[in-house]
Design a protein around this motif. Sequence first.
Motif, PDB file in Angstrom:
ATOM      1  N   SER A   8      -9.693  -1.597  13.601  1.00 15.72           N
ATOM      2  CA  SER A   8      -9.054  -0.395  13.873  1.00 15.72           C
ATOM      3  C   SER A   8      -8.741   0.122  12.310  1.00 15.72           C
ATOM      4  N   VAL A   9      -8.833   1.331  12.310  1.00 13.76           N
ATOM      5  CA  VAL A   9      -8.695   2.080  10.712  1.00 13.76           C
ATOM      6  C   VAL A   9      -7.413   3.054  11.397  1.00 13.76           C
ATOM      7  N   THR A  10      -6.075   3.242  10.620  1.00 11.91           N
ATOM      8  CA  THR A  10      -5.240   3.812  11.065  1.00 11.91           C
ATOM      9  C   THR A  10      -4.596   4.711   9.788  1.00 11.91           C
ATOM     10  N   PRO A  11      -4.815   6.043   9.556  1.00 13.20           N
ATOM     11  CA  PRO A  11      -4.224   6.434   8.609  1.00 13.20           C
ATOM     12  C   PRO A  11      -2.616   6.847   8.885  1.00 13.20           C
ATOM     13  N   LEU A  12      -1.937   6.475   7.896  1.00 18.18           N
ATOM     14  CA  LEU A  12      -0.396   6.522   8.041  1.00 18.18           C
ATOM     15  C   LEU A  12       0.237   7.354   7.130  1.00 18.18           C
ATOM     16  N   GLN A  13       1.239   7.975   7.242  1.00 16.45           N
ATOM     17  CA  GLN A  13       2.108   8.977   6.463  1.00 16.45           C
ATOM     18  C   GLN A  13       3.475   8.214   6.171  1.00 16.45           C
ATOM     19  N   LEU A  14       3.922   8.730   5.122  1.00 11.64           N
ATOM     20  CA  LEU A  14       5.273   8.183   4.587  1.00 11.64           C
ATOM     21  C   LEU A  14       6.347   9.073   5.002  1.00 11.64           C
ATOM     22  N   ASP A  15       6.202  10.407   5.447  1.00 17.43           N
ATOM     23  CA  ASP A  15       7.226  11.519   5.721  1.00 17.43           C
ATOM     24  C   ASP A  15       7.582  10.786   7.279  1.00 17.43           C
ATOM     25  N   LEU A  16       8.760  10.632   7.334  1.00 28.95           N
ATOM     26  CA  LEU A  16       9.285  10.040   8.685  1.00 28.95           C
ATOM     27  C   LEU A  16      10.236  11.352   9.307  1.00 28.95           C
ATOM     28  N   THR A  17      10.242  12.330   8.846  1.00 28.85           N
ATOM     29  CA  THR A  17      11.095  13.258   9.140  1.00 28.85           C
ATOM     30  C   THR A  17      10.424  13.760  10.675  1.00 28.85           C
TER      31      THR A  17
ATOM     32  N   ALA B 116       0.775  -1.229  -0.056  1.00 29.05           N
ATOM     33  CA  ALA B 116      -0.017   0.003   0.094  1.00 29.05           C
ATOM     34  C   ALA B 116       0.968   1.175  -0.104  1.00 29.05           C
ATOM     35  N   VAL B 117       1.848   1.296   0.543  1.00 34.23           N
ATOM     36  CA  VAL B 117       3.010   2.316   0.749  1.00 34.23           C
ATOM     37  C   VAL B 117       3.386   2.570  -0.698  1.00 34.23           C
ATOM     38  N   GLU B 118       3.700   1.639  -1.653  1.00 36.75           N
ATOM     39  CA  GLU B 118       4.172   1.700  -2.949  1.00 36.75           C
ATOM     40  C   GLU B 118       2.913   2.306  -3.723  1.00 36.75           C
ATOM     41  N   GLY B 119       1.654   2.019  -3.507  1.00 35.21           N
ATOM     42  CA  GLY B 119       0.751   2.619  -4.054  1.00 35.21           C
ATOM     43  C   GLY B 119       0.577   4.108  -3.781  1.00 35.21           C
ATOM     44  N   ALA B 120       0.938   4.427  -2.607  1.00 31.44           N
ATOM     45  CA  ALA B 120       0.704   5.920  -2.052  1.00 31.44           C
ATOM     46  C   ALA B 120       1.625   6.564  -2.718  1.00 31.44           C
ATOM     47  N   LEU B 121       2.894   5.888  -2.821  1.00 34.00           N
ATOM     48  CA  LEU B 121       3.978   6.617  -3.569  1.00 34.00           C
ATOM     49  C   LEU B 121       3.660   7.001  -5.020  1.00 34.00           C
ATOM     50  N   ALA B 122       2.750   6.349  -5.412  1.00 33.52           N
ATOM     51  CA  ALA B 122       2.379   6.377  -7.110  1.00 33.52           C
ATOM     52  C   ALA B 122       1.011   7.385  -7.058  1.00 33.52           C
ATOM     53  N   GLY B 123       0.656   7.724  -5.900  1.00 30.93           N
ATOM     54  CA  GLY B 123      -0.603   8.820  -5.823  1.00 30.93           C
ATOM     55  C   GLY B 123      -1.871   8.203  -6.078  1.00 30.93           C
ATOM     56  N   ILE B 124      -1.703   6.783  -5.581  1.00 25.25           N
ATOM     57  CA  ILE B 124      -3.093   6.027  -6.113  1.00 25.25           C
ATOM     58  C   ILE B 124      -3.617   5.958  -4.438  1.00 25.25           C
ATOM     59  N   ARG B 125      -5.005   5.767  -4.158  1.00 23.22           N
ATOM     60  CA  ARG B 125      -5.631   5.543  -3.165  1.00 23.22           C
ATOM     61  C   ARG B 125      -5.336   4.414  -2.454  1.00 23.22           C
ATOM     62  N   SER B 126      -4.756   3.926  -1.311  1.00 25.69           N
ATOM     63  CA  SER B 126      -4.038   2.495  -1.201  1.00 25.69           C
ATOM     64  C   SER B 126      -4.677   2.232   0.230  1.00 25.69           C
ATOM     65  N   ILE B 127      -5.241   0.813   0.435  1.00 26.10           N
ATOM     66  CA  ILE B 127      -5.477   0.604   1.786  1.00 26.10           C
ATOM     67  C   ILE B 127      -4.920  -0.845   2.167  1.00 26.10           C
TER      68      ILE B 127
ATOM     69  N   PRO C  60     -11.066  12.310   1.368  1.00 23.51           N
ATOM     70  CA  PRO C  60      -9.711  12.884   0.942  1.00 23.51           C
ATOM     71  C   PRO C  60      -8.591  12.132   1.579  1.00 23.51           C
ATOM     72  N   PHE C  61      -7.795  11.777   0.621  1.00 23.78           N
ATOM     73  CA  PHE C  61      -6.405  11.292   1.049  1.00 23.78           C
ATOM     74  C   PHE C  61      -5.543  12.324   0.832  1.00 23.78           C
ATOM     75  N   ALA C  62      -4.645  12.763   1.962  1.00 24.06           N
ATOM     76  CA  ALA C  62      -3.462  13.733   1.752  1.00 24.06           C
ATOM     77  C   ALA C  62      -2.461  12.926   1.007  1.00 24.06           C
ATOM     78  N   PRO C  63      -1.622  13.581   0.212  1.00 28.73           N
ATOM     79  CA  PRO C  63      -0.514  12.969  -0.566  1.00 28.73           C
ATOM     80  C   PRO C  63       0.424  12.061   0.262  1.00 28.73           C
ATOM     81  N   ARG C  64       0.757  11.108  -0.207  1.00 25.20           N
ATOM     82  CA  ARG C  64       1.909  10.079   0.464  1.00 25.20           C
ATOM     83  C   ARG C  64       1.364   9.581   1.645  1.00 25.20           C
ATOM     84  N   THR C  65      -0.047   9.535   1.801  1.00 26.32           N
ATOM     85  CA  THR C  65      -0.600   8.541   2.790  1.00 26.32           C
ATOM     86  C   THR C  65      -1.354   7.590   2.435  1.00 26.32           C
ATOM     87  N   LEU C  66      -1.637   6.584   3.392  1.00 23.65           N
ATOM     88  CA  LEU C  66      -2.531   5.294   3.189  1.00 23.65           C
ATOM     89  C   LEU C  66      -3.165   4.989   4.547  1.00 23.65           C
TER      90      LEU C  66
END
Length: 254
Positions: free
Chosen positions: A231-240, A110-121, A156-162
């Motif tokens: 459980s439903v949890t939104p995750l983000q790819l920015d680890l900063t 799903a992370v790879e999908g999010a990186l491609a800008g696709i709604r991913s679960i 709405p899914f923010a960019p780079r989220t799943l």
Amino acid sequence: MRILLTNDDGIHAPGFEVLERIARQFSDDIWMVAPAEEQSGAGHSLTLNQPVRLRQYSERRFAVSGTPTDSVMMALRKVMPAAPDLILSGVNRGANLGDDVTYSGTVSAAVEGALAGIRSIALSQVYSREGMGDAVPFAAAEAWGAKAIAPLLDAPFAPRTLVNINFPPVAADDVFGIRVVRQGFHDYARGSVVEGTDPRGYRYFWFGLHGIEHTPGHATDLEAIQDGYVSVTPLQLDLTHDPSLADLASRYGG
């Protein structure tokens, strides 16, 4: 709506059949591209030291000789005629909760999908007993999968989220509902490493998935599952870690 299905348990996994039945409640335009063999714990890894091979089972069903990330990349770049509107990864045999999401091939697809800008679960079925193999009961996921996905289709899914979804280890009728919660925290200090000796007399070590203490806080995915909720949890790819930026910059003269 075009949907791509993938997983980390392999193209023939029972949970993948469950995922297909869930997906067909939303669309008939279903594409399936998954690893040929189980890739649990592969994380967000790519196959770089050997070729990746593609095997077609039917018009829209393919197996990839690689990782879940490989599978999504192959689907998007070589298999599908156009990008999907939605990527569903799972239903995983076992939990993907707390810090375990970093190891998870299910979540990483799903992370790879999010990186491609696709709604991913990502979707995972928690189970409570050891040694069940393919006998893990997916009843909760089957009954609650569409209910958990439907509100996300126009959210709405923010960019780079799943979104990461886990189903509790209870009968479908015993699920209390759905909770939107944050990611929990595992304490790995007491995780197990099983040691043994193979038939040739050599020692081996096998990482155990049981016996890991966890510290469920208020409103985490760990607590939700313990309480019998999806459980439903939104995750983000920015680890900063933003609060550390200014302090570290000052230490380097910035």
